[in-house]
Design a protein around this motif. Structure first.
Motif, mmCIF file in Angstrom:
data_model
loop_
_atom_site.group_PDB
_atom_site.id
_atom_site.type_symbol
_atom_site.label_atom_id
_atom_site.label_comp_id
_atom_site.label_asym_id
_atom_site.label_seq_id
_atom_site.Cartn_x
_atom_site.Cartn_y
_atom_site.Cartn_z
ATOM 1 N N LEU A 44 0.849 -1.188 0.000
ATOM 2 C CA LEU A 44 0.000 0.000 0.000
ATOM 3 C C LEU A 44 0.884 1.237 0.000
ATOM 4 O O LEU A 44 1.881 1.304 0.715
ATOM 5 C CB LEU A 44 -0.908 0.010 1.237
ATOM 6 C CG LEU A 44 -1.845 -1.187 1.413
ATOM 7 C CD1 LEU A 44 -2.609 -1.060 2.723
ATOM 8 C CD2 LEU A 44 -2.808 -1.293 0.253
ATOM 9 N N ALA A 45 0.516 2.211 -0.800
ATOM 10 C CA ALA A 45 1.293 3.444 -0.858
ATOM 11 C C ALA A 45 1.232 4.163 0.487
ATOM 12 O O ALA A 45 0.226 4.108 1.198
ATOM 13 C CB ALA A 45 0.759 4.347 -1.961
ATOM 14 N N THR A 46 2.325 4.807 0.842
ATOM 15 C CA THR A 46 2.380 5.576 2.085
ATOM 16 C C THR A 46 1.714 6.928 1.868
ATOM 17 O O THR A 46 2.071 7.671 0.950
ATOM 18 C CB THR A 46 3.835 5.769 2.537
ATOM 19 O OG1 THR A 46 4.441 4.492 2.727
ATOM 20 C CG2 THR A 46 3.888 6.553 3.837
ATOM 21 N N LEU A 47 0.751 7.245 2.697
ATOM 22 C CA LEU A 47 -0.006 8.489 2.572
ATOM 23 C C LEU A 47 0.614 9.591 3.419
ATOM 24 O O LEU A 47 1.316 9.322 4.399
ATOM 25 C CB LEU A 47 -1.459 8.252 2.992
ATOM 26 C CG LEU A 47 -2.227 7.182 2.216
ATOM 27 C CD1 LEU A 47 -3.600 6.959 2.834
ATOM 28 C CD2 LEU A 47 -2.361 7.571 0.747
ATOM 29 N N ASP A 51 -2.689 14.462 1.780
ATOM 30 C CA ASP A 51 -3.422 13.681 0.787
ATOM 31 C C ASP A 51 -4.942 13.848 0.876
ATOM 32 O O ASP A 51 -5.604 14.014 -0.159
ATOM 33 C CB ASP A 51 -3.046 12.202 0.890
ATOM 34 C CG ASP A 51 -1.711 11.902 0.225
ATOM 35 O OD1 ASP A 51 -1.347 12.617 -0.722
ATOM 36 O OD2 ASP A 51 -1.018 10.962 0.657
ATOM 37 N N ILE A 210 -12.030 1.755 1.216
ATOM 38 C CA ILE A 210 -11.555 1.597 -0.174
ATOM 39 C C ILE A 210 -12.100 0.326 -0.816
ATOM 40 O O ILE A 210 -11.719 0.003 -1.946
ATOM 41 C CB ILE A 210 -10.015 1.586 -0.258
ATOM 42 C CG1 ILE A 210 -9.429 0.396 0.515
ATOM 43 C CG2 ILE A 210 -9.425 2.910 0.207
ATOM 44 C CD1 ILE A 210 -7.956 0.165 0.233
ATOM 45 N N SER A 229 -8.900 -3.016 3.105
ATOM 46 C CA SER A 229 -9.342 -1.732 3.631
ATOM 47 C C SER A 229 -9.012 -1.606 5.118
ATOM 48 O O SER A 229 -8.507 -0.573 5.577
ATOM 49 C CB SER A 229 -10.847 -1.575 3.404
ATOM 50 O OG SER A 229 -11.296 -0.319 3.835
ATOM 51 N N LEU A 232 -5.349 -1.015 5.590
ATOM 52 C CA LEU A 232 -4.984 0.383 5.354
ATOM 53 C C LEU A 232 -5.266 1.229 6.586
ATOM 54 O O LEU A 232 -4.412 2.016 7.025
ATOM 55 C CB LEU A 232 -5.755 0.923 4.148
ATOM 56 C CG LEU A 232 -5.667 2.431 3.916
ATOM 57 C CD1 LEU A 232 -4.243 2.850 3.590
ATOM 58 C CD2 LEU A 232 -6.629 2.869 2.819
ATOM 59 N N GLN A 236 -2.163 2.937 8.627
ATOM 60 C CA GLN A 236 -2.024 4.376 8.414
ATOM 61 C C GLN A 236 -3.194 5.087 9.075
ATOM 62 O O GLN A 236 -3.941 5.841 8.436
ATOM 63 C CB GLN A 236 -1.936 4.681 6.913
ATOM 64 C CG GLN A 236 -0.812 3.903 6.220
ATOM 65 C CD GLN A 236 -0.492 4.415 4.839
ATOM 66 O OE1 GLN A 236 -0.171 5.589 4.645
ATOM 67 N NE2 GLN A 236 -0.566 3.534 3.855
ATOM 68 N N MET A 240 -5.997 8.202 7.780
ATOM 69 C CA MET A 240 -7.351 7.723 7.533
ATOM 70 C C MET A 240 -8.334 8.277 8.567
ATOM 71 O O MET A 240 -9.512 8.463 8.266
ATOM 72 C CB MET A 240 -7.380 6.194 7.529
ATOM 73 C CG MET A 240 -6.515 5.564 6.440
ATOM 74 S SD MET A 240 -6.752 6.336 4.802
ATOM 75 C CE MET A 240 -8.468 5.942 4.479
ATOM 76 N N TYR A 277 -8.830 5.852 -2.815
ATOM 77 C CA TYR A 277 -8.458 4.488 -3.205
ATOM 78 C C TYR A 277 -7.298 4.488 -4.186
ATOM 79 O O TYR A 277 -6.343 3.725 -4.052
ATOM 80 C CB TYR A 277 -9.666 3.783 -3.822
ATOM 81 C CG TYR A 277 -9.304 2.682 -4.786
ATOM 82 C CD1 TYR A 277 -8.797 1.475 -4.325
ATOM 83 C CD2 TYR A 277 -9.439 2.868 -6.166
ATOM 84 C CE1 TYR A 277 -8.439 0.470 -5.220
ATOM 85 C CE2 TYR A 277 -9.087 1.882 -7.056
ATOM 86 C CZ TYR A 277 -8.593 0.683 -6.578
ATOM 87 O OH TYR A 277 -8.222 -0.308 -7.454
ATOM 88 N N VAL A 280 -3.859 5.013 -2.764
ATOM 89 C CA VAL A 280 -3.311 3.851 -2.067
ATOM 90 C C VAL A 280 -2.876 2.774 -3.043
ATOM 91 O O VAL A 280 -1.848 2.107 -2.854
ATOM 92 C CB VAL A 280 -4.364 3.283 -1.085
ATOM 93 C CG1 VAL A 280 -3.857 2.012 -0.425
ATOM 94 C CG2 VAL A 280 -4.710 4.326 -0.038
#
Length: 294
Positions: A44-47, A51, A210, A229, A232, A236, A240, A277, A280
């Motif tokens: 998962l991409a780091t937020l 963002d 997501i 989801s 995530l 994070q 979120m 979504y 991520v």
């Protein structure tokens, strides 16, 4: 003493039993197929803290690209709000249960908004009919996910009814002056009502933040989408949680002018959720074990 014409024992050939035992000790290469990668193995991409604000900006941009479609879904949200207000006025004990039902309908209405944002991302012109029929892309998995949400929301409604039943001996009067709500009975009820609602709302948010865009976009199964989801939200949590606060705050503000704010806020948040979504799970990332070709 050896007899004439007989071989010595150490020159005798190995018996079949010994040969079979040696063969048994010979390592055999494993023929088991490797476990296919799961969607849960996907990074998962780091937020960042900026963002969620960027998602809102992108959501507004998508709304401007397809305002008619957005206003249609916004009108649906407004009518849901009016229905909720009518229930609160005539049967307040069912308000939270109906709210839970709208939490089920809301994400499915947003499917059309996700489809619009997905099309804009691909350079396709907005199409109203395609947005209305977005559920057909992964109808089976969306049905399973709807069933999961329905169970949670039925439990939420039952818990709300229990809180209501044990808080009052009869039907309370919610039309009295504001000062009447500051009694111990009402304060206890509102506290318990808020805690119960908060627990179920947080769980539903974690499962679905997501999931629906992921099912629509990648065709994954409902369980994997829900677990991804939750993963995530659990990894994070700060970002979120900020996103949840922004969603809640904007919806609360949209409710103030007779729910009419949902006409704009509803579709903008729907488009923004697609971009949450996508932030991520970028489009170029292939979901393990899932064929995303269309």
């Amino acid at each position: 003493m050896s007899s004439y014409g007989h071989q010595r024992d150490d020159d005798a050939p190995a018996s079949p039993e010994v040969s079979s035992n040696q063969a048994a000790l010979t390592p055999i290469a494993s023929t088991e197929a490797p476990r296919p990668p799961s969607v849960l193995d996907m990074p998962l991409a780091t937020l960042t803290w900026s963002d969620p604000w960027r998602w809102l900006k992108l959501g507004w941009s998508d709304f401007q690209r397809a305002p008619t479609i957005g206003l249609f879904y916004g009108a649906c949200f407004v009518m849901m709000g009016w229905a909720l207000l009518a229930v609160f006025e005539f049967a307040p004990q069912y308000t939270l249960a109906l709210s839970a039902g709208f939490l089920l309908m809301g994400p499915f209405l947003c499917l059309g908004l996700y489809q619009v944002s997905r099309g804009v991302e691909r350079g396709e012109p907005p199409n109203f009919w395609r947005s209305l029929t977005a559920w057909r892309i992964s109808s089976a998995q969306l049905a399973i996910f709807a069933a999961i949400l329905l169970v949670l929301e039925m439990l939420w409604g039952r818990a709300a009814m229990i809180v209501f039943a044990i808080s009052f001996t009869g039907m309370p009067d919610f039309t009295g002056p504001l000062t009447s709500f500051f009694t111990e009975e009402y304060l206890t009820f509102f506290t318990a009502y808020t805690v119960v609602g908060g627990i179920f709302a947080a769980l539903i948010y974690a499962i679905s933040v997501i999931s629906m865009p992921m099912i629509l976009d990648r065709g994954v199964d409902a369980i994997s989408a829900g677990l991804a989801s939750m993963r995530l939200v659990s990894t994070q949590t700060g970002v979120m949680l900020l996103w949840a606060v922004l969603i809640s705050g904007l919806i609360l503000l949209a409710l103030l002018p007779g729910f009419l704010g949902l006409l704009i806020v509803g579709p903008v948040l729907g488009h923004a959720s697609w971009h949450a979504y996508r932030a991520v799970m970028p489009a170029e990332t292939q979901t393990p074990g899932v064929n995303t070709e269309t």
